[in-house]
Design a protein around this motif. Structure first.
Motif, mmCIF file in Angstrom:
data_model
loop_
_atom_site.group_PDB
_atom_site.id
_atom_site.type_symbol
_atom_site.label_atom_id
_atom_site.label_comp_id
_atom_site.label_asym_id
_atom_site.label_seq_id
_atom_site.Cartn_x
_atom_site.Cartn_y
_atom_site.Cartn_z
ATOM 1 N N SER A 171 0.834 -1.195 0.000
ATOM 2 C CA SER A 171 0.000 0.000 0.000
ATOM 3 C C SER A 171 0.865 1.240 0.000
ATOM 4 N N ASP A 172 0.516 2.219 -0.830
ATOM 5 C CA ASP A 172 1.178 3.514 -0.875
ATOM 6 C C ASP A 172 0.082 4.577 -0.798
ATOM 7 N N GLU A 173 -0.135 5.101 0.407
ATOM 8 C CA GLU A 173 -1.222 6.058 0.608
ATOM 9 C C GLU A 173 -1.013 7.349 -0.166
ATOM 10 N N SER A 174 0.259 7.743 -0.348
ATOM 11 C CA SER A 174 0.521 8.995 -1.064
ATOM 12 C C SER A 174 0.064 8.921 -2.517
ATOM 13 N N LYS A 175 0.086 7.716 -3.088
ATOM 14 C CA LYS A 175 -0.353 7.531 -4.478
ATOM 15 C C LYS A 175 -1.732 6.895 -4.555
ATOM 16 N N ASN A 176 -2.299 6.611 -3.376
ATOM 17 C CA ASN A 176 -3.603 5.963 -3.328
ATOM 18 C C ASN A 176 -3.587 4.632 -4.085
ATOM 19 N N GLU A 177 -2.456 3.893 -3.921
ATOM 20 C CA GLU A 177 -2.254 2.621 -4.619
ATOM 21 C C GLU A 177 -2.209 1.474 -3.602
ATOM 22 N N THR A 178 -2.922 0.407 -3.888
ATOM 23 C CA THR A 178 -2.890 -0.769 -3.026
ATOM 24 C C THR A 178 -2.922 -2.019 -3.898
ATOM 25 N N PHE A 179 -2.141 -3.017 -3.492
ATOM 26 C CA PHE A 179 -2.135 -4.300 -4.201
ATOM 27 C C PHE A 179 -2.673 -5.378 -3.266
ATOM 28 N N TYR A 180 -3.511 -6.226 -3.825
ATOM 29 C CA TYR A 180 -4.121 -7.322 -3.065
ATOM 30 C C TYR A 180 -3.869 -8.643 -3.787
ATOM 31 N N ILE A 181 -3.874 -9.718 -2.993
ATOM 32 C CA ILE A 181 -3.910 -11.066 -3.569
ATOM 33 C C ILE A 181 -5.199 -11.729 -3.105
ATOM 34 N N LYS A 182 -5.916 -12.290 -4.063
ATOM 35 C CA LYS A 182 -7.141 -13.007 -3.725
ATOM 36 C C LYS A 182 -7.261 -14.205 -4.659
ATOM 37 N N GLY A 183 -7.367 -15.390 -4.059
ATOM 38 C CA GLY A 183 -7.489 -16.599 -4.867
ATOM 39 C C GLY A 183 -6.306 -16.848 -5.779
ATOM 40 N N GLY A 184 -5.117 -16.395 -5.363
ATOM 41 C CA GLY A 184 -3.920 -16.606 -6.168
ATOM 42 C C GLY A 184 -3.760 -15.638 -7.319
ATOM 43 N N ILE A 185 -4.575 -14.575 -7.346
ATOM 44 C CA ILE A 185 -4.505 -13.564 -8.404
ATOM 45 C C ILE A 185 -4.152 -12.221 -7.788
ATOM 46 N N LEU A 186 -3.306 -11.458 -8.467
ATOM 47 C CA LEU A 186 -2.883 -10.144 -7.996
ATOM 48 C C LEU A 186 -3.826 -9.069 -8.523
ATOM 49 N N TYR A 187 -4.268 -8.191 -7.618
ATOM 50 C CA TYR A 187 -5.155 -7.080 -7.988
ATOM 51 C C TYR A 187 -4.508 -5.757 -7.598
ATOM 52 N N ARG A 188 -4.828 -4.727 -8.377
ATOM 53 C CA ARG A 188 -4.346 -3.376 -8.095
ATOM 54 C C ARG A 188 -5.548 -2.455 -7.898
ATOM 55 N N LYS A 189 -5.538 -1.729 -6.777
ATOM 56 C CA LYS A 189 -6.619 -0.781 -6.509
ATOM 57 C C LYS A 189 -6.066 0.631 -6.566
ATOM 58 N N ASN A 190 -6.578 1.402 -7.490
ATOM 59 C CA ASN A 190 -6.185 2.799 -7.635
ATOM 60 C C ASN A 190 -7.435 3.642 -7.396
ATOM 61 N N GLY A 191 -7.451 4.317 -6.223
ATOM 62 C CA GLY A 191 -8.678 5.004 -5.831
ATOM 63 C C GLY A 191 -9.724 3.962 -5.489
ATOM 64 N N ASN A 192 -10.853 4.010 -6.187
ATOM 65 C CA ASN A 192 -11.906 3.026 -5.961
ATOM 66 C C ASN A 192 -11.957 1.948 -7.038
ATOM 67 N N GLN A 193 -11.021 2.019 -7.985
ATOM 68 C CA GLN A 193 -11.009 1.086 -9.106
ATOM 69 C C GLN A 193 -10.135 -0.123 -8.777
ATOM 70 N N LEU A 194 -10.707 -1.321 -8.829
ATOM 71 C CA LEU A 194 -9.977 -2.563 -8.556
ATOM 72 C C LEU A 194 -9.897 -3.381 -9.835
ATOM 73 N N ASP A 195 -8.649 -3.653 -10.282
ATOM 74 C CA ASP A 195 -8.431 -4.418 -11.510
ATOM 75 C C ASP A 195 -7.347 -5.463 -11.272
ATOM 76 N N THR A 196 -7.361 -6.504 -12.117
ATOM 77 C CA THR A 196 -6.250 -7.456 -12.056
ATOM 78 C C THR A 196 -4.963 -6.732 -12.438
ATOM 79 N N ALA A 197 -3.876 -7.121 -11.772
ATOM 80 C CA ALA A 197 -2.603 -6.418 -11.960
ATOM 81 C C ALA A 197 -1.637 -7.255 -12.793
#
Length: 301
Positions: free
Chosen positions: A261-287
């Protein structure tokens, strides 16, 4: 790496190669490395044929009959005939004994996955006293010659595999091979490796040593396309397994396990079910790996 470590041992001891038995942590394809090193550094002085090296993989159902000697049944004229059959270890001993001027190597992959006292049997004595005749269960005799070397590989992060008991441990020299970004020639692959292992190190469970479970450099070797494929379909799923198995402790949110997570850029990465996701603001997409490279700190770019 293992071959340079063994070379140092050979130079520092009057009796070369110690006992000739080594266990290492496998972080690369050891078979070709050992074969190449022996060919270029040892066999150049005592040429051997191509059967100087062999490899076997241990597993939970592997036993004495698979490694030392067993019984082979054959049907001849409607009668079952049982014959004693030498297995890979006895075969390697015989090869080495028949050609004492050549070095022979047996690589045991995943050595800690088998029940070693059951697999090795009388070898506990033979490992300590080379060139002495021992009697096998069948009544046959065996001599383990000095020019046969055994290299075992093991992964200490896998708690489902057995540990090496002290009686066997005393008969081996141990060399750790840790994940090393300097072995990665592709700069993009090196960045990804550092990023992933930094996540592991910062969130490691107190029950584990980070060096034991860091993801090895073999996953990050290759061209950009190959590394991208391995990152998405091997590295990230493995990192996910580390999380759900408790090797690393990661906070879980509705989007998945938050690994970065990088709050200054409003960037967060998640792993769910073995897949990497990127959240930018409120938008969540596969990374993708390229998404990861964008958020790496300057020293990793």
């Amino acid at each position: 790496d293992i071959v340079s470590n063994i070379s140092i041992v050979q130079k520092q001891n009057d009796k070369p190669w110690l006992s000739g038995w080594y266990i290492v942590k496998k972080e690369f394809e050891i078979y070709n490395k050992i074969r190449e090193w022996f060919t270029n550094n040892v066999l150049i002085h005592s040429p051997c044929n191509n059967n100087f090296i062999d490899i076997v993989q241990f597993h939970p159902s592997y036993n004495y009959d698979d490694f030392i000697e067993g019984i082979e049944a054959k049907v001849i004229h409607r009668s079952v005939i049982y014959n004693k059959k030498n297995k890979i270890f006895v075969e390697m001993c015989n090869r080495a004994k028949a050609n004492p001027s050549c070095c022979y190597v047996l690589i045991i992959d995943e050595i800690n996955r088998a029940n070693l006292p059951e697999v090795m049997g009388e070898l506990l004595y033979a490992l300590e006293y080379r060139n002495k005749e021992i009697k096998l269960l069948s009544g046959n005799t065996l001599i383990v010659p000095d020019n046969l070397y055994i290299i075992g590989t093991m992964n200490t992060a896998d708690k489902s595999a057995g540990r090496i008991d002290y009686a066997i441990r005393r008969r081996f020299a141990f060399y750790p091979l840790h994940a090393d970004p300097d072995q990665v020639g592709n700069e993009e692959g090196k960045k990804l490796m550092v990023w992933v292992n930094d996540i592991i190190e910062k969130n490691i469970s107190p029950d584990y040593d980070p060096e034991d479970i860091k993801i090895g450099h073999s996953y990050f070797i290759g061209d950009d396309e190959e590394i991208s494929y391995k990152f998405r379909y091997q590295v990230i799923p493995l990192l996910y397994e580390y999380i759900v198995d408790g090797l690393i402790n990661i906070e879980k949110e509705s989007e998945g396990y938050k690994i970065y997570s990088d709050e200054s850029k409003n960037e967060t990465f998640y792993i769910k079910g073995g897949i990497l996701y990127r959240k930018n603001g409120n938008q969540l997409d596969t990374a993708t790996p390229d998404d990861v490279k964008e958020i790496l700190p300057p020293q990793q770019k």
